[in-house]
Design an enzyme around this catalytic site. Sequence first.
Site, short mmCIF file in Angstrom:
data_model
loop_
_atom_site.label_atom_id
_atom_site.label_comp_id
_atom_site.label_asym_id
_atom_site.label_seq_id
_atom_site.Cartn_x
_atom_site.Cartn_y
_atom_site.Cartn_z
N HIS A 1 5.00 28.34 -27.56
CA HIS A 1 5.36 26.99 -27.12
C HIS A 1 6.43 27.03 -26.02
CE1 HIS A 1 5.56 22.74 -28.67
NE2 HIS A 1 6.54 22.77 -27.79
N ARG B 1 -8.26 22.33 -18.81
CA ARG B 1 -8.22 22.26 -20.27
C ARG B 1 -8.35 20.79 -20.68
NH1 ARG B 1 -3.86 26.59 -19.59
NH2 ARG B 1 -4.45 28.29 -20.98
N CYS C 1 -8.86 33.40 -16.34
CA CYS C 1 -8.06 32.19 -16.36
C CYS C 1 -6.97 32.22 -17.42
CB CYS C 1 -8.94 30.95 -16.55
SG CYS C 1 -9.79 30.95 -18.13
C1 PEP Z 1 -7.14 31.93 -22.91
O1 PEP Z 1 -7.33 32.05 -24.12
O2 PEP Z 1 -6.80 32.87 -22.16
C2 PEP Z 1 -7.31 30.61 -22.28
C3 PEP Z 1 -7.26 30.49 -20.98
O3 PEP Z 1 -7.47 29.55 -23.12
P1 PEP Z 1 -6.25 28.84 -23.89
O4 PEP Z 1 -4.98 29.48 -23.45
O5 PEP Z 1 -6.33 27.41 -23.56
O6 PEP Z 1 -6.57 29.16 -25.31
#
Ligand code: PEP
Length: 798
Positions: A437, A534, A730
């Site tokens: 967080h 997202r 990503c």
């Molecule tokens: C990841 O898991 O790397 C991702 C980009 O998705 P999130 O961080 O939203 O779970």
Amino acid sequence: MSSVGIVVVSHSPVLAQAAVDLALEMVPADPPRVVVAAGTADGGTGTDAVRVADAITEVAENGTDVLVFMDLGSAVLSAEMALEFADPDINVRLTSAPFVEGLLAAVVSAGAGATLDEVEREASGALAAKRSHLETPDAPDDRPQAPLADAAQHLDVAIVNTDGLHARPAAQIVAAIGARDAWVTAQNLTQAGTTVALTGPTAVLTMGGRRGEVIRLSADGPDAAAVLADLEALFADGFGEPTGPAAVSVPVVSQPIGVSPGRAAGPVLRMPEPVEEPAATPRLESAERAAAAAAIPVAAEAVAAELRRRAGLAAADARGILEAGAQLATDPGIIADAQRAVADSGVPAARAVWDAFGEPIEGLRARGGRIAERGSDLADARARIVAALEDRPFPGLPGSDKPYVLLARDLAPADTALLDPAKCLALVTEEGGPTSHTAILARALGIPAVVAARGAWAEPGGTALLVDGTTGELTWNPSEALLEDLANTVQTAAFNGRGATADGHPIALLANVGSEGDARAGAAANAEGVGLFRTEFCFLDRDDEPSVEEQIAAYRGVLAAFPGKKVVVRTLDAGSDKPLGFVATEPEGNPALGVRGYRTAAVHADLLDRQLQAIARAAKLESAHVAVMAPMIATVDEAAAFAAQARGHGLTDVGVMIETPAAALLSAHLLAVVDFVSLGTNDLTQYTMAADRLLGSLAPLNDPWQPAVLQLVARAAEAGRAAGKPVGVCGEAAADPLLAAVLTGLGATSLSMAPRALPAVAELLAGVSEAQCRQAALAATAAVNAAEARASAREALH
Ligand code: PEP
Ligand code: MG
């Protein structure tokens, strides 16, 4: 026997003896004579020329030459004066070699039978290994290079001992060579190092041999074969040292980790000490109880009022959290329980509050996931009420008119929500991991941050701090020079909108966004598009499903920021640490391994259908090129079903995320049914390493530099190359400039990151060639641990 003895001149007998003991440990078998001349005659700190002269005479008794080491200042003068008293027939030399490293090198080479010239040369060059390790520009190396005949014999040996070629193995190598009539050179083949003549331990150390690396030994002279056999045996035996893998990533002993890039310095403000469990005694007299019980709702109301006041100041996302905290603080059932304990049993008010909240807090925490967070909010409310009853300042952010560096054990949700980037220059916490967080929030706010800084909170005398959120380095009470250096730091130039390596290999640099505001920030930072939208971030505060029209409006806001550019929209990644009020799931013991991401479609098929419909309609209304992808895919069947459903809505560019080891291993099959894949390295790391991404104590495991993770990324990239389809990254890994180069070398076709990370990533890539990136990728994937992966990539890119 050694032909050289050593005198050690120091102001302090303790210092001298410690240095001598350390050096003699290196040559247990046949050490040279070493005599200490330290301290004054009356036992004080200082040096005494007569004692130095006596020491020289004592060492030279057996006819050996003498090399004299001195610590500093008057030690040099005393030694010079001692030469005047000493027997002129003694061959004695004063050396300016470094006191500890030089002494160590001299003892080893004298023990191996070297001459006075050779011993002094070794001692004088003893800083070379440290310098090269720390990348300090070195003085020219004037040690003789090896004139080996063509007929020299060669042998390649691997380093098998855990700690590599440190001082003790170096001493053994030099002793083995000294015992033979041979001339030996060596080259670290793994590091493609230069060939060095093994004339002393410094030369061995300069090669910097680590476990697993291969050294080419070459020998010439009458005993060439014998010396190579001796050395082969020493290497094979690991120099008598442990040969297991290097100790890596002991999860509970983590290093500070930079999680939000940038450097900043300022006065430190510490979060107040957390409120501890109050004492249950002394019990209250009957006459005291009524007033004590009455104080409890007053304190609770004061806490609620403060939280409501802060809610009024906070941004929309945080407001709900703070208002919920105010409600929790005044829960009538809990307050009544506490009052009863005071009235009936005389329990002190603070302790009664503590106990009354205890069971609900534990109950919520035991349920895991998002519900457990409510337990933390309740614990925060309890701490505030106890502080109010004890007349202490509320726990939480201390107020300050001036900019500061915030130092905390960890940050409660109610506090993180209120951080003001104009005031909070940097953030350091003892807890938290790279995807916690705190880290995500700091990155979003652009505040340099370091987490897992164990012990920082209690640093004695630490009033100001220089924080490097890239490397994780913390400098307490930085000098004027450092602050000046910081002030003069040239800001990384803005990203020009075209990601490429120095030799023109294109790598699209995209933005990760969760809202229209993020998208605008991404466009302003010249992102070439959006690699991860997202969508769940748009609806975190919703208890009811947003209508298709509402969704269209939210999606259009993002698409409109990137006209004509690619925007990859991810369908809702609900569940685990991102629960959505309108995507109900059964309580789960292990939410990260539960119904999350695409798996929720099995429970709420229509929800996904409505979302795809909204995405398709938004795409028609904007000019951005819209791609869509599903999170948390583990099987090819899931990917095929998602692709069919998305195409059914007229979406033509359909992909899936690679976030599970299963998906990475099946990339080739996945790419047969979708148009692209995108690596979610945050989840891929947590599932590969079986380490919860929110746990600070597991941060060293939750590191995308772990070679196991990199090998899975390599597998996906290879599948993309073979299929001629894009493979993006990503996860947060893409925002680490060094790792971005490795990902490029592995074959990623785009990197998507928080907009603030774009300039640094673009700058590093623009300074290296594609071939270097490939070399870095090869080295990093072949490493045995994350630290080695980083180090070898850095080396390849230099
Ligand atoms: C990841 O898991 O790397 C991702 C980009 O998705 P999130 O961080 O939203 O779970
Ligand atoms: Mg993920």
